[in-house]
Design an enzyme around this catalytic site. Structure first.
Site, PDB file in Angstrom:
ATOM      1  N   HIS A  16       6.870   8.703   3.238  1.00 16.26           N
ATOM      2  CA  HIS A  16       7.169   8.688   1.802  1.00 16.26           C
ATOM      3  C   HIS A  16       8.680   8.747   1.576  1.00 16.26           C
ATOM      4  O   HIS A  16       9.216   8.082   0.701  1.00 16.26           O
ATOM      5  CB  HIS A  16       6.508   9.887   1.102  1.00 16.26           C
ATOM      6  N   TRP A 357       2.224   1.575   6.322  1.00 16.72           N
ATOM      7  CA  TRP A 357       2.796   0.491   5.521  1.00 16.72           C
ATOM      8  C   TRP A 357       4.292   0.303   5.791  1.00 16.72           C
ATOM      9  O   TRP A 357       4.799  -0.819   5.783  1.00 16.72           O
ATOM     10  CB  TRP A 357       2.525   0.692   4.037  1.00 16.72           C
ATOM     11  N   ASN A 358       5.015   1.407   6.056  1.00 16.60           N
ATOM     12  CA  ASN A 358       6.443   1.230   6.353  1.00 16.60           C
ATOM     13  C   ASN A 358       6.621   0.455   7.652  1.00 16.60           C
ATOM     14  O   ASN A 358       7.395  -0.495   7.714  1.00 16.60           O
ATOM     15  CB  ASN A 358       7.155   2.578   6.455  1.00 16.60           C
ATOM     16  N   SER A 359       5.902   0.871   8.684  1.00 13.32           N
ATOM     17  CA  SER A 359       6.022   0.167   9.967  1.00 13.32           C
ATOM     18  C   SER A 359       5.639  -1.299   9.802  1.00 13.32           C
ATOM     19  O   SER A 359       6.281  -2.192  10.361  1.00 13.32           O
ATOM     20  CB  SER A 359       5.131   0.827  11.022  1.00 13.32           C
ATOM     21  N   GLU A 362       8.371  -3.090   7.960  1.00 13.44           N
ATOM     22  CA  GLU A 362       9.559  -3.199   8.827  1.00 13.44           C
ATOM     23  C   GLU A 362       9.358  -4.316   9.863  1.00 13.44           C
ATOM     24  O   GLU A 362      10.290  -5.049  10.184  1.00 13.44           O
ATOM     25  CB  GLU A 362       9.824  -1.848   9.504  1.00 13.44           C
ATOM     26  N   ASP A 378      -4.782   3.713   4.757  1.00 11.01           N
ATOM     27  CA  ASP A 378      -4.619   2.298   4.404  1.00 11.01           C
ATOM     28  C   ASP A 378      -4.375   1.415   5.628  1.00 11.01           C
ATOM     29  O   ASP A 378      -4.289   0.193   5.497  1.00 11.01           O
ATOM     30  CB  ASP A 378      -3.431   2.154   3.440  1.00 11.01           C
ATOM     31  N   GLN A 379      -4.230   2.023   6.804  1.00 11.75           N
ATOM     32  CA  GLN A 379      -3.806   1.248   7.986  1.00 11.75           C
ATOM     33  C   GLN A 379      -4.781   0.126   8.349  1.00 11.75           C
ATOM     34  O   GLN A 379      -4.381  -0.940   8.807  1.00 11.75           O
ATOM     35  CB  GLN A 379      -3.597   2.195   9.176  1.00 11.75           C
TER      36      GLN A 379
HETATM   37  N1  UDP Z   1       9.909   5.956  12.333  1.00 13.19           N
HETATM   38  C1  UDP Z   1      11.140   6.096  12.937  1.00 13.19           C
HETATM   39  N2  UDP Z   1      11.170   6.408  14.269  1.00 13.19           N
HETATM   40  C2  UDP Z   1      10.057   6.559  15.012  1.00 13.19           C
HETATM   41  C3  UDP Z   1       8.792   6.396  14.384  1.00 13.19           C
HETATM   42  C4  UDP Z   1       8.761   6.095  13.038  1.00 13.19           C
HETATM   43  O1  UDP Z   1      12.200   5.946  12.312  1.00 13.19           O
HETATM   44  O2  UDP Z   1      10.206   6.854  16.209  1.00 13.19           O
HETATM   45  C5  UDP Z   1       9.871   5.643  10.873  1.00 13.19           C
HETATM   46  C6  UDP Z   1       9.437   4.237  10.628  1.00 13.19           C
HETATM   47  O3  UDP Z   1      10.557   3.375  10.669  1.00 13.19           O
HETATM   48  C7  UDP Z   1       8.785   4.330   9.253  1.00 13.19           C
HETATM   49  C8  UDP Z   1       8.261   5.768   9.189  1.00 13.19           C
HETATM   50  O4  UDP Z   1       8.905   6.475  10.243  1.00 13.19           O
HETATM   51  O5  UDP Z   1       9.748   4.096   8.249  1.00 13.19           O
HETATM   52  C9  UDP Z   1       6.771   5.879   9.389  1.00 13.19           C
HETATM   53  O6  UDP Z   1       6.114   5.405   8.259  1.00 13.19           O
HETATM   54  P1  UDP Z   1       4.740   4.629   8.338  1.00 13.19           P
HETATM   55  O7  UDP Z   1       4.320   4.311   6.940  1.00 13.19           O
HETATM   56  O8  UDP Z   1       4.835   3.464   9.232  1.00 13.19           O
HETATM   57  O9  UDP Z   1       3.746   5.643   9.037  1.00 13.19           O
HETATM   58  P2  UDP Z   1       3.321   7.190   8.776  1.00 13.19           P
HETATM   59  O10 UDP Z   1       4.297   8.001   9.529  1.00 13.19           O
HETATM   60  O11 UDP Z   1       3.383   7.434   7.291  1.00 13.19           O
HETATM   61  O12 UDP Z   1       1.952   7.253   9.343  1.00 13.19           O
END
Ligand code: UDP
Length: 458
Positions: A16, A357-359, A362, A378-379
């Protein structure tokens, strides 16, 4: 004219904080001042990161867990406490801003915090939801609560029959957000989504800002006529996207300590040769799953960079992977890294991801094809978009025990290391850059929204 001042409130989780920080920076770029507020513990961790741009300041409120959430904490209890305690402490924060003569034009808040809208309203301040998942998932939840709940719940009885919802791709039971499954341990979040829609539909001109862009989800963005979805994404640091701010090379809000040396290691690898593996900030693979993964990596024989978060406790013998030595010869295992920096490195060839969603976004922005390994929330739906709509990756198929075996892993790795998916991923990389550059769809959408809010307040 004084710049408009906004308060942005975000859930204290990495998934978030990252898009929210970028959203705050975009608001600053279009001439606003932003106070970014999250729970105390996350705020303290973020304070260790580099200093924010002018126009952006940080504030915190207590969620009742100022020392951090303990391992094994019941997340449902935490969410209740966050709402109860956060409503009081956020209200105090807003009151003190107002007392100090700071006029807050609007409060923005991220997914799963609908109570923030109630707090804002109690101070007479309008608010807007910033949806940090794809529009497809937002639409899906809307349908779940508005006429399609029975149909969606019946998918479990007919797993081979796809459900067709207006504007969305056909979804099988395995593609729908896990929270809609009555057996899912996190389905207590469903009422939060329901509350989001209640608040939205009470607005005279219901609008949601979403971390997506028009060319990525053209149908989902327009699928529902009861509210407007405004694409303002992808919310990724500028240096990796439009290059407008080359110094903006990280989210700047890491809650985990990054390791070092991996960029230099990537520098030494051939172009598009490295497998990058990460499962985000929450999910953990079981020991047997890690063993299968490790075997697949050894058999694939390619260099890899694998993020395995450590719990901070001393490693136990039973946690050790059986083929540690072979792994060390091929790749690197790190507890955390700067993911966008890694994904944008020329030597990375594919990304094994849980499809947060961020991954996912990205991977699109960096033009890297993925092996989708979804876990929950949501994955599953994000994985469906990746594999069947954008065709930038393949999804693993687990065996009957839910384990993805090493052969299956290797099959997927071979497929995504080919040229076709990379070409598709690069198409979306170009579209994403187009959307956020000055005059692009997301840039125009955000400017128009801020102008409207500013005019309405005059
Ligand atoms: N991330 C990072 N380094 C890592 C693993 C994850 O910077 O070693 C960041 C990644 O770039 C993303 C966030 O952590 O922006 C993870 O968000 P995501 O929505 O993908 O997954 P969540 O952690 O919410 O399950």
């Amino acid at each position: 004219m004084a710049p408009p001042h906004f308060l942005l409130v975000t859930f204290p989780g990495q998934g978030h904080i990252n898009p929210s920080l970028q959203f705050a920076k975009r608001l600053v770029r279009v001439g606003a001042h932003v106070t970014f507020a999250t729970a105390i513990r996350a705020h303290l961790r973020m304070a260790e990161s580099k200093s924010p741009p002018e126009g952006l300041s940080f504030a915190s409120f207590s969620d009742g867990y100022d020392e951090g959430v303990k391992e094994g904490q019941d997340i449902e209890v935490y969410m209740d406490d966050l709402k109860r305690r956060g409503s009081e402490t956020l209200s105090d924060l807003i009151a003190s801003n107002l007392e100090n003569g700071r006029r807050l034009l609007r409060v923005f808040y991220t997914t799963v915090l609908p109570w923030v809208a109630d707090v804002a309203r109690s101070h007479g301040i309008p608010s807007t939801l910033v949806w940090i998942q794809p529009a497809t998932v937002l639409d899906f939840y809307y349908y779940y609560f508005h006429g399609y709940g029975d149909l969606i719940r019946s998918t479990g009885d007919n797993p081979s029959l796809p459900i067709q919802l207006p504007g969305l791709p056909p979804l099988m039971a395995s593609d729908i957000p896990s929270f809609c499954n009555s057996k899912d341990e996190y389905n207590f979040t469903l009422p939060l989504f329901q509350r989001h829609f209640e608040i939205l539909l009470e607005e005279a001109n219901p609008r949601v800002l979403a971390n997506t862009f028009d060319a990525l989800e053209p149908d989902a963005i327009r699928a529902i006529d009861k509210f407007k979805v405004i694409g303002i994404g992808p919310l990724i640091p500028s240096a990796f996207l439009d290059g407008q701010d080359p110094s903006d090379t990280s989210f700047g809000g890491d809650l985990f300590k990054s390791s070092s040396g991996y960029i230099e290691w990537l520098d030494m690898k051939p172009k598009a040769s490295v497998i990058y593996l990460s499962f985000g900030s929450i999910s953990v693979l079981s020991k047997p799953q890690k063993e299968e993964m490790a075997r697949a990596l050894v058999e694939a024989g390619r260099p890899f960079l694998w993020v395995i978060r450590t719990s901070g406790k001393e490693e136990r013998d039973e946690d050790r992977l059986s083929c540690e030595e072979e792994l060390e010869n091929l790749g690197m295992i790190v507890p955390w890294c700067s993911q966008v920096e890694v994904l944008s490195h020329h030597s990375v060839g594919c990304f094994v991801t849980h499809c947060g969603w961020n991954s996912t976004s990205e991977s699109l922005v960096c033009g890297v094809p993925v092996v989708a390994f979804p876990q929950w929330g949501d994955q599953q739906t994000n994985a469906k978009l990746v594999t069947d709509v954008w065709r930038t990756g393949v999804k693993v198929t687990p065996n009957e025990q839910g384990l993805v075996e090493s052969d299956e892993m290797r099959r997927c790795l071979e497929l995504v290391m080919g040229d076709e998916m990379r070409r598709n991923a690069q198409k979306f990389r170009d579209l994403a850059r187009e959307a956020v550059k000055e005059g692009g769809s997301s840039d125009k959408n955000l400017r128009a929204f801020v102008d409207e809010v500013r005019e309405a307040s005059e």
